[in-house]
Enzyme design. Sequence first.
Site, PDB file in Angstrom:
ATOM      1  N   ALA A  36       0.859  -1.186   0.000  1.00 62.80           N
ATOM      2  CA  ALA A  36       0.000   0.000   0.000  1.00 62.80           C
ATOM      3  C   ALA A  36       0.895   1.236   0.000  1.00 62.80           C
ATOM      4  CB  ALA A  36      -0.879  -0.017   1.239  1.00 62.80           C
ATOM      5  N   GLY A  68       0.837  -5.119   0.810  1.00 64.27           N
ATOM      6  CA  GLY A  68      -0.349  -5.220  -0.040  1.00 64.27           C
ATOM      7  C   GLY A  68      -0.054  -5.834  -1.402  1.00 64.27           C
ATOM      8  N   GLU A  72      -0.273  -9.402  -0.788  1.00 61.58           N
ATOM      9  CA  GLU A  72      -1.695  -9.699  -0.533  1.00 61.58           C
ATOM     10  C   GLU A  72      -2.509  -9.691  -1.823  1.00 61.58           C
ATOM     11  OE1 GLU A  72      -1.640  -6.600   2.490  1.00 61.58           O
ATOM     12  OE2 GLU A  72      -2.456  -8.025   3.930  1.00 61.58           O
ATOM     13  N   GLU A  83       4.793  -5.191   7.102  1.00 59.69           N
ATOM     14  CA  GLU A  83       4.019  -4.121   7.764  1.00 59.69           C
ATOM     15  C   GLU A  83       4.466  -3.885   9.198  1.00 59.69           C
ATOM     16  OE1 GLU A  83       2.747  -6.545   5.880  1.00 59.69           O
ATOM     17  OE2 GLU A  83       1.135  -5.777   4.608  1.00 59.69           O
TER      18      GLU A  83
HETATM   19  C1  LIG Z   1      -1.912  -3.238   2.526  1.00 59.14           C
HETATM   20  C2  LIG Z   1      -1.440  -3.301   3.935  1.00 59.14           C
HETATM   21  C3  LIG Z   1      -2.566  -2.965   4.836  1.00 59.14           C
HETATM   22  O1  LIG Z   1      -1.091  -4.612   4.244  1.00 59.14           O
HETATM   23  C4  LIG Z   1      -0.332  -2.347   4.250  1.00 59.14           C
HETATM   24  C5  LIG Z   1       0.907  -2.273   3.385  1.00 59.14           C
HETATM   25  O2  LIG Z   1       1.050  -2.771   2.330  1.00 59.14           O
HETATM   26  S1  LIG Z   1       2.101  -1.300   4.115  1.00 59.14           S
HETATM   27  C6  LIG Z   1       3.414  -1.320   2.919  1.00 59.14           C
HETATM   28  C7  LIG Z   1       4.245  -2.539   3.034  1.00 59.14           C
HETATM   29  N1  LIG Z   1       5.410  -2.408   2.184  1.00 59.14           N
HETATM   30  C8  LIG Z   1       6.582  -1.971   2.604  1.00 59.14           C
HETATM   31  O3  LIG Z   1       6.759  -1.657   3.773  1.00 59.14           O
HETATM   32  C9  LIG Z   1       7.672  -1.873   1.578  1.00 59.14           C
HETATM   33  C10 LIG Z   1       8.164  -0.446   1.484  1.00 59.14           C
HETATM   34  N2  LIG Z   1       9.267  -0.311   0.514  1.00 59.14           N
HETATM   35  C11 LIG Z   1      10.518  -0.720   0.793  1.00 59.14           C
HETATM   36  O4  LIG Z   1      10.821  -1.260   1.816  1.00 59.14           O
HETATM   37  C12 LIG Z   1      11.545  -0.442  -0.260  1.00 59.14           C
HETATM   38  O5  LIG Z   1      11.049   0.551  -1.123  1.00 59.14           O
HETATM   39  C13 LIG Z   1      11.913  -1.689  -1.100  1.00 59.14           C
HETATM   40  C14 LIG Z   1      12.682  -2.688  -0.218  1.00 59.14           C
HETATM   41  C15 LIG Z   1      10.689  -2.355  -1.702  1.00 59.14           C
HETATM   42  C16 LIG Z   1      12.830  -1.249  -2.281  1.00 59.14           C
HETATM   43  O6  LIG Z   1      13.934  -0.505  -1.785  1.00 59.14           O
HETATM   44  P1  LIG Z   1      14.824   0.363  -2.807  1.00 59.14           P
HETATM   45  O7  LIG Z   1      15.197  -0.447  -3.976  1.00 59.14           O
HETATM   46  O8  LIG Z   1      15.911   0.948  -1.980  1.00 59.14           O
HETATM   47  O9  LIG Z   1      13.840   1.492  -3.364  1.00 59.14           O
HETATM   48  P2  LIG Z   1      13.322   2.793  -2.593  1.00 59.14           P
HETATM   49  O10 LIG Z   1      14.228   3.911  -2.846  1.00 59.14           O
HETATM   50  O11 LIG Z   1      12.996   2.462  -1.182  1.00 59.14           O
HETATM   51  O12 LIG Z   1      11.897   3.015  -3.339  1.00 59.14           O
HETATM   52  C17 LIG Z   1      11.834   3.667  -4.599  1.00 59.14           C
HETATM   53  C18 LIG Z   1      10.712   4.685  -4.521  1.00 59.14           C
HETATM   54  O13 LIG Z   1       9.481   3.967  -4.276  1.00 59.14           O
HETATM   55  C19 LIG Z   1       8.873   4.500  -3.108  1.00 59.14           C
HETATM   56  N3  LIG Z   1       8.147   3.413  -2.421  1.00 59.14           N
HETATM   57  C20 LIG Z   1       8.521   2.145  -2.259  1.00 59.14           C
HETATM   58  N4  LIG Z   1       7.604   1.461  -1.592  1.00 59.14           N
HETATM   59  C21 LIG Z   1       6.618   2.320  -1.318  1.00 59.14           C
HETATM   60  C22 LIG Z   1       5.377   2.201  -0.637  1.00 59.14           C
HETATM   61  N5  LIG Z   1       4.936   1.035  -0.157  1.00 59.14           N
HETATM   62  N6  LIG Z   1       4.615   3.295  -0.522  1.00 59.14           N
HETATM   63  C23 LIG Z   1       4.991   4.472  -1.046  1.00 59.14           C
HETATM   64  N7  LIG Z   1       6.145   4.648  -1.718  1.00 59.14           N
HETATM   65  C24 LIG Z   1       6.950   3.578  -1.846  1.00 59.14           C
HETATM   66  C25 LIG Z   1      10.023   5.027  -2.287  1.00 59.14           C
HETATM   67  O14 LIG Z   1       9.570   5.940  -1.357  1.00 59.14           O
HETATM   68  C26 LIG Z   1      10.870   5.631  -3.368  1.00 59.14           C
HETATM   69  O15 LIG Z   1      10.324   6.848  -3.815  1.00 59.14           O
HETATM   70  P3  LIG Z   1      11.034   8.269  -3.432  1.00 59.14           P
HETATM   71  O16 LIG Z   1      10.869   8.409  -1.947  1.00 59.14           O
HETATM   72  O17 LIG Z   1      12.444   8.145  -3.857  1.00 59.14           O
HETATM   73  O18 LIG Z   1      10.234   9.277  -4.182  1.00 59.14           O
END
Ligand SMILES: CC(C)(O)CC(=O)SCCNC(=O)CCNC(=O)[C@H](O)C(C)(C)COP(=O)(O)OP(=O)(O)OC[C@H]1O[C@@H](n2cnc3c(N)ncnc32)[C@H](O)[C@@H]1OP(=O)(O)O
Length: 259
Positions: free
Chosen positions: A66, A110, A113, A133
Amino acid sequence: MAEYTMILTEMQGRVAVIRLNRPKALNALCDQLMEELGQALRGYDADPGVAAIVITGSEKAFAAGADIKEMQSRTYPAVYLDDFIGKRWEAVTYVQKPVIAAVAGYALGGGCELAMMCDMIIAAETAKFGQPEINLGVIPGAGGTQRLTRAIGKAKAMDLVLTARMMDANEAERSGLVARIVPAADVVAEAVKIGEKIASLSAPAVAMAKEAVNRAFETTLAEGVKFERRAFQALFSTEDQKEGMAAFAEKRPPAFRNR
Ligand SMILES: CC(C)(O)CC(=O)SCCNC(=O)CCNC(=O)[C@H](O)C(C)(C)COP(=O)(O)OP(=O)(O)OC[C@H]1O[C@@H](n2cnc3c(N)ncnc32)[C@H](O)[C@@H]1OP(=O)(O)O
């Protein structure tokens, strides 16, 4: 409102391919994307020209969950009244036609999921699955604790959900989460090939087979077996059952007419 569509769609024969299209945000699943995905799924489900649907992402991410930035400031009353996750996210679970997730790269939170709501997951060798999460101070909210546990069992589900550890494609296949692993370049083609195979079969039988397998997650063994038997018996009312069995007896390929 973003100025571009967050999904791209195309038909490959009778298989609809939906590509999540927020590459810069690793396909983070924001409200608009989920709205567009739901609309596309409902449209394809109602379209008699479509036999199966493939959902895919980019080479780097199926979806990284998400949209954290979108949801970070939401309050409890807001998420409760909006039924956040429920309404928008469950569209795929109401689709009658088979839905195949073609996963390359990250399928996290998500994203994992969403893939698990599909009927089958085809994984690229690069796929990484996880429910991280807990790192954000929350828990999975789109079925992760339930579908992951049913798919891979309590021990591994606890490992992933409590520690945020990611699982690679090989472990996911060994654990029963994914159906097949293919090279990353072939993941969509493989999913479409499966969709085409399904398209050649009897649509009523396919829909009933999907419903019967899904019933296994919702009910007792005795009720599930009874449901299966009724569905099996009902298929004897179709022309396709007569055609399928006649074709076998006559040693020729069947020509199903979906009725
Ligand atoms: C649906 C529910 C209720 O279950 C809740 C959820 O899904 S909560 C979200 C769970 N997901 C995460 O916690 C994963 C979050 N992302 C990461 O940990 C990392 O991005 C990665 C390991 C997947 C990849 O890392 P890396 O290659 O270093 O890329 P980044 O620089 O981190 O990401 C690039 C760019 O994408 C944006 N990004 C990544 N994931 C998300 C996200 N889930 N939501 C919003 N934005 C996301 C990240 O912020 C980067 O953008 P910029 O900040 O550079 O503009």
